[in-house]
Each structure stands twice: as structure tokens, then as C-alpha cells.
Design a protein around this motif. Structure first.
Motif, PDB file in Angstrom:
ATOM      1  N   UNK A   1      11.804  16.806  25.205  1.00 58.07           N
ATOM      2  CA  UNK A   1      10.813  17.105  24.173  1.00 58.07           C
ATOM      3  C   UNK A   1       9.396  16.787  24.641  1.00 58.07           C
ATOM      4  N   UNK A   2       8.434  17.506  24.078  1.00 57.73           N
ATOM      5  CA  UNK A   2       7.028  17.251  24.382  1.00 57.73           C
ATOM      6  C   UNK A   2       6.496  16.056  23.596  1.00 57.73           C
ATOM      7  N   UNK A   3       7.019  15.866  22.400  1.00 61.41           N
ATOM      8  CA  UNK A   3       6.766  14.665  21.594  1.00 61.41           C
ATOM      9  C   UNK A   3       8.132  14.084  21.283  1.00 61.41           C
ATOM     10  N   UNK A   4       8.283  12.771  21.468  1.00 61.75           N
ATOM     11  CA  UNK A   4       9.621  12.182  21.437  1.00 61.75           C
ATOM     12  C   UNK A   4       9.654  10.933  20.553  1.00 61.75           C
ATOM     13  N   UNK A   5      10.301  11.053  19.390  1.00 60.57           N
ATOM     14  CA  UNK A   5      10.623   9.911  18.538  1.00 60.57           C
ATOM     15  C   UNK A   5       9.364   9.143  18.092  1.00 60.57           C
ATOM     16  N   UNK A   6       8.384   9.864  17.592  1.00 61.59           N
ATOM     17  CA  UNK A   6       7.126   9.258  17.140  1.00 61.59           C
ATOM     18  C   UNK A   6       7.230   8.887  15.663  1.00 61.59           C
ATOM     19  N   UNK A   7       6.854   7.656  15.331  1.00 64.60           N
ATOM     20  CA  UNK A   7       6.885   7.181  13.948  1.00 64.60           C
ATOM     21  C   UNK A   7       5.620   6.379  13.650  1.00 64.60           C
ATOM     22  N   UNK A   8       5.045   6.614  12.474  1.00 67.19           N
ATOM     23  CA  UNK A   8       3.942   5.801  11.969  1.00 67.19           C
ATOM     24  C   UNK A   8       3.726   6.128  10.500  1.00 67.19           C
ATOM     25  N   UNK A   9       3.003   5.254   9.810  1.00 64.63           N
ATOM     26  CA  UNK A   9       2.652   5.470   8.411  1.00 64.63           C
ATOM     27  C   UNK A   9       1.143   5.360   8.244  1.00 64.63           C
ATOM     28  N   UNK A  10       0.629   6.009   7.207  1.00 59.68           N
ATOM     29  CA  UNK A  10      -0.787   5.929   6.873  1.00 59.68           C
ATOM     30  C   UNK A  10      -0.906   5.758   5.368  1.00 59.68           C
ATOM     31  N   UNK A  11      -1.590   4.696   4.952  1.00 58.21           N
ATOM     32  CA  UNK A  11      -1.751   4.427   3.536  1.00 58.21           C
ATOM     33  C   UNK A  11      -2.996   5.085   2.962  1.00 58.21           C
TER      34      UNK A  11
ATOM     35  N   UNK B   1       0.838  -1.199   0.000  1.00 64.73           N
ATOM     36  CA  UNK B   1       0.000   0.000   0.000  1.00 64.73           C
ATOM     37  C   UNK B   1       0.878   1.256   0.000  1.00 64.73           C
ATOM     38  N   UNK B   2       0.540   2.206  -0.870  1.00 63.06           N
ATOM     39  CA  UNK B   2       1.306   3.437  -0.965  1.00 63.06           C
ATOM     40  C   UNK B   2       1.073   4.307   0.274  1.00 63.06           C
ATOM     41  N   UNK B   3       2.161   4.791   0.860  1.00 58.92           N
ATOM     42  CA  UNK B   3       2.053   5.636   2.048  1.00 58.92           C
ATOM     43  C   UNK B   3       1.665   7.047   1.640  1.00 58.92           C
ATOM     44  N   UNK B   4       0.575   7.536   2.213  1.00 55.16           N
ATOM     45  CA  UNK B   4       0.165   8.921   2.004  1.00 55.16           C
ATOM     46  C   UNK B   4       0.852   9.835   3.004  1.00 55.16           C
ATOM     47  N   UNK B   5       1.040   9.331   4.216  1.00 55.87           N
ATOM     48  CA  UNK B   5       1.693  10.087   5.286  1.00 55.87           C
ATOM     49  C   UNK B   5       2.728   9.197   5.942  1.00 55.87           C
ATOM     50  N   UNK B   6       3.952   9.684   6.065  1.00 56.28           N
ATOM     51  CA  UNK B   6       5.017   8.954   6.743  1.00 56.28           C
ATOM     52  C   UNK B   6       5.639   9.862   7.799  1.00 56.28           C
ATOM     53  N   UNK B   7       5.484   9.487   9.048  1.00 59.44           N
ATOM     54  CA  UNK B   7       6.075  10.220  10.175  1.00 59.44           C
ATOM     55  C   UNK B   7       7.218   9.380  10.708  1.00 59.44           C
ATOM     56  N   UNK B   8       8.429   9.964  10.734  1.00 58.87           N
ATOM     57  CA  UNK B   8       9.609   9.202  11.128  1.00 58.87           C
ATOM     58  C   UNK B   8      10.420   9.976  12.165  1.00 58.87           C
ATOM     59  N   UNK B   9      10.528   9.400  13.349  1.00 63.81           N
ATOM     60  CA  UNK B   9      11.349   9.962  14.439  1.00 63.81           C
ATOM     61  C   UNK B   9      10.979  11.421  14.724  1.00 63.81           C
ATOM     62  N   UNK B  10       9.691  11.708  14.717  1.00 62.66           N
ATOM     63  CA  UNK B  10       9.232  13.074  14.992  1.00 62.66           C
ATOM     64  C   UNK B  10       9.381  13.414  16.469  1.00 62.66           C
ATOM     65  N   UNK B  11      10.003  14.553  16.725  1.00 59.16           N
ATOM     66  CA  UNK B  11      10.042  15.114  18.079  1.00 59.16           C
ATOM     67  C   UNK B  11       9.610  16.566  18.014  1.00 59.16           C
ATOM     68  N   UNK B  12       8.964  17.032  19.068  1.00 57.08           N
ATOM     69  CA  UNK B  12       8.570  18.432  19.179  1.00 57.08           C
ATOM     70  C   UNK B  12       9.209  18.987  20.439  1.00 57.08           C
ATOM     71  N   UNK B  13       9.976  20.062  20.258  1.00 54.50           N
ATOM     72  CA  UNK B  13      10.728  20.668  21.359  1.00 54.50           C
ATOM     73  C   UNK B  13      10.216  22.086  21.619  1.00 54.50           C
ATOM     74  N   UNK B  14      10.421  22.546  22.811  1.00 51.88           N
ATOM     75  CA  UNK B  14      10.275  23.967  23.132  1.00 51.88           C
ATOM     76  C   UNK B  14      11.675  24.559  23.127  1.00 51.88           C
ATOM     77  N   UNK B  15      11.894  25.567  22.305  1.00 54.08           N
ATOM     78  CA  UNK B  15      13.219  26.181  22.226  1.00 54.08           C
ATOM     79  C   UNK B  15      13.709  26.595  23.602  1.00 54.08           C
ATOM     80  N   UNK B  16      14.903  26.164  23.926  1.00 51.90           N
ATOM     81  CA  UNK B  16      15.513  26.537  25.188  1.00 51.90           C
ATOM     82  C   UNK B  16      15.109  25.675  26.361  1.00 51.90           C
ATOM     83  N   UNK B  17      14.197  24.691  26.130  1.00 48.99           N
ATOM     84  CA  UNK B  17      13.740  23.826  27.219  1.00 48.99           C
ATOM     85  C   UNK B  17      14.470  22.488  27.168  1.00 48.99           C
ATOM     86  N   UNK B  18      14.143  21.613  28.080  1.00 47.70           N
ATOM     87  CA  UNK B  18      14.832  20.337  28.193  1.00 47.70           C
ATOM     88  C   UNK B  18      14.203  19.237  27.361  1.00 47.70           C
TER      89      UNK B  18
END
Length: 276
Positions: free
Chosen positions: A20-30, A1-18
């Protein structure tokens, strides 16, 4: 199945903070798949959705990779310029958020807000544009579309506002819909109609869906696969029926047990043919 969305090792940080709020998230959606993202408040579900849409505001910053299969080739969302993101929001991915009063413009009439993506992404003008605005409102089962189009968002009910938000998300015929807690702010009597509308729109248009919620019975009735998040990380993922009937992780087992306990207290029939 062709991937429409591919999320790989996503992290969300606050600049200057310690940490991450989201840490190493990965998934695919066909193409045509429906993915549920569940977890308690603060688990990172909505931040993940905002990152996919390229809507993180300063001081939030994404790292990793988010690739969308758009017309003309894949788009890397992380680090993309605003002009590039504007070409995929609406046409490739649309979004419905929890509170339409916050996501819709209170100073523009509803018809004018709907006209923008129809003009921008479908190139409609004049009478064709006016007809398309009314058709978009009728497609989400809003009575009196002409009156709704002339109204401001505060002049319609909560359920009508959420249907307007869905119409706006679908106007440019995206291939992917992200629905982030779309019924949480609604009266219980209105929720079922909005959920049914989302499911029918996704099915009829052959769209992919990311459905974000803390409500397991709702997700069980909608999603093919589920990602479970806690404290910004994915703790478990898999096919919906298998994951909810035999969860591997303790956190998932706790969520499922709590949902079943609540279901036992409520006499209402479960959504879409079965208890969690």
C-alpha cells in the motif's frame, strides 16, 4: 473532547499492485484542534488528505475507516456514495490545495465558482448570493472583490488565486479545513500573508485544521499536535512542542536537526515566536 475526524487503520492501495501507498494510518482530531502532518515528499501526506475528502481516483482505493462528525450524524467516508460525500464536502470539511490552477476551474469566472457552494450549502439566491460572493472575497483580504469575481483564475496573481481557493474552501462554513501544502507554490513574500490568513480564519471561526507540510517551522507555529509520516506510515505523533523538542524516533530527529541547521543559515526571524 468530541472527535470531529477519526481515521482508523487507513490504507491506500493501487488496484492490482503490491504494498500500500498509505499503510495503517490512525489519528483523531477534536473540535477546534489544529493538527500538523509532516514528512518528506512521497510520505503519504497528500494521499491521506485525499482519502479523508473521498477524492481518491481509480485505480487508488482506500480501506479502513474515516469518520466525519457531520450534521445529522457521523459519515463513514470509506465506501460512501458520491451523493453522500457531496453533502459533507464544503459544509463539514473544506480543502485548500498546493496549486489553485489545478484545483479551480479555468473555464468559470471566480464569482461563479464561489456562488456554487453558497447556493448548494447555504441556500442563497439573487442579491443575497451576489453579496455573499463579494463578502467571501473581501473576507480573504482581496482588494477589488467585484473585479476579482468577474475574472477568470488565470487573470489574477498566484497569491490572489490561493486566497480565492481559501475563500472557496470557507464559503460553506465548514467545521474542518484541510490545507495541503497551501504555500509551497507561492513566492516567499506572499507565503506569510496566506499563512496568517489561514490561521486567523481558523481562529475566528473556531474551525479544526489539518495542515500538511514538509516545513517544520511553519507547522510548529500552527499546529497543536503533529503526526510524522514516512513511506506511507505514521512513525511518530504527539503534542507539537514535546515532539519537536524531544523526538523519540530517528527519522523525526533527522527532520528536526535538518530544520535547525537550515534555520541557522537564514537570518529571518522564525514564525510565531520560536525556533523548532
Amino acid at each position: 473532547m468530541t472527535a470531529l475526524l477519526t481515521v482508523n487503520a487507513l490504507s491506500v492501495h493501487v488496484d492490482g499492485a503490491g504494498a500500500p501507498l498509505v499503510d495503517d494510518v490512525s489519528f483523531e482530531l477534536g473540535e477546534g484542534e489544529r493538527l500538523g502532518v509532516i514528512g518528506e515528499s512521497g510520505s503519504g501526506k497528500s494521499l491521506t488528505a485525499l482519502a479523508v475528502l473521498g477524492l481518491l481516483a481509480h485505480p487508488l482505493r482506500a480501506s479502513g475507516s474515516i469518520r466525519l462528525a457531520a450534521d445529522g450524524g457521523d459519515v463513514e467516508v470509506v465506501g460512501a456514495r458520491q451523493r453522500r460525500l457531496d453533502t459533507v464536502r464544503g459544509s463539514t470539511v473544506g480543502a485548500v490545495f498546493q496549486e489553485p490552477l489545478a484545483s479551480l476551474d479555468p473555464l468559470m469566472r471566480i464569482g461563479a465558482q464561489l456562488a456554487w457552494p453558497l447556493r448548494q450549502h447555504r441556500g442563497l439566491r439573487g442579491d443575497a448570493l451576489r453579496r455573499a460572493v463579494l463578502d467571501a472575497l473581501a473576507d480573504v483580504q482581496l482588494a477589488e472583490p467585484e473585479r476579482i469575481a468577474r475574472s477568470f483564475i488565470h487573470e489574477v496573481s498566484g497569491g490572489q488565486r490561493q486566497r480565492v481557493a481559501i475563500a472557496l474552501a470557507l464559503a460553506a462554513r465548514p467545521r474542518l479545513l484541510i490545507a495541503d501544502e497551501p504555500t509551497t507554490a507561492l513566492d516567499v513574500t506572499v507565503q506569510a500573508g496566506v499563512l496568517e490568513l489561514i490561521q486567523s480564519a481558523v481562529a475566528e471561526r473556531g474551525m479544526s485544521l489539518v495542515f500538511i507540510s514538509h516545513d517544520l517551522p511553519v507547522v510548529a507555529g500552527i499546529a497543536d499536535r503533529v503526526v510524522v509520516m514516512r513511506a506511507g506510515r505514521v512513525v511518530e505523533a504527539g503534542e507539537t512542542r514535546q515532539l519537536l523538542s524531544a523526538p523519540r524516533e530517528g527519522y523525526t530527529r533527522t527532520l528536526v536537526a535538518a530544520s535547525r541547521a537550515l534555520d541557522d543559515l537564514l537570518p529571518a526571524a522564525p514564525l510565531d515566536g520560536g525556533r523548532v
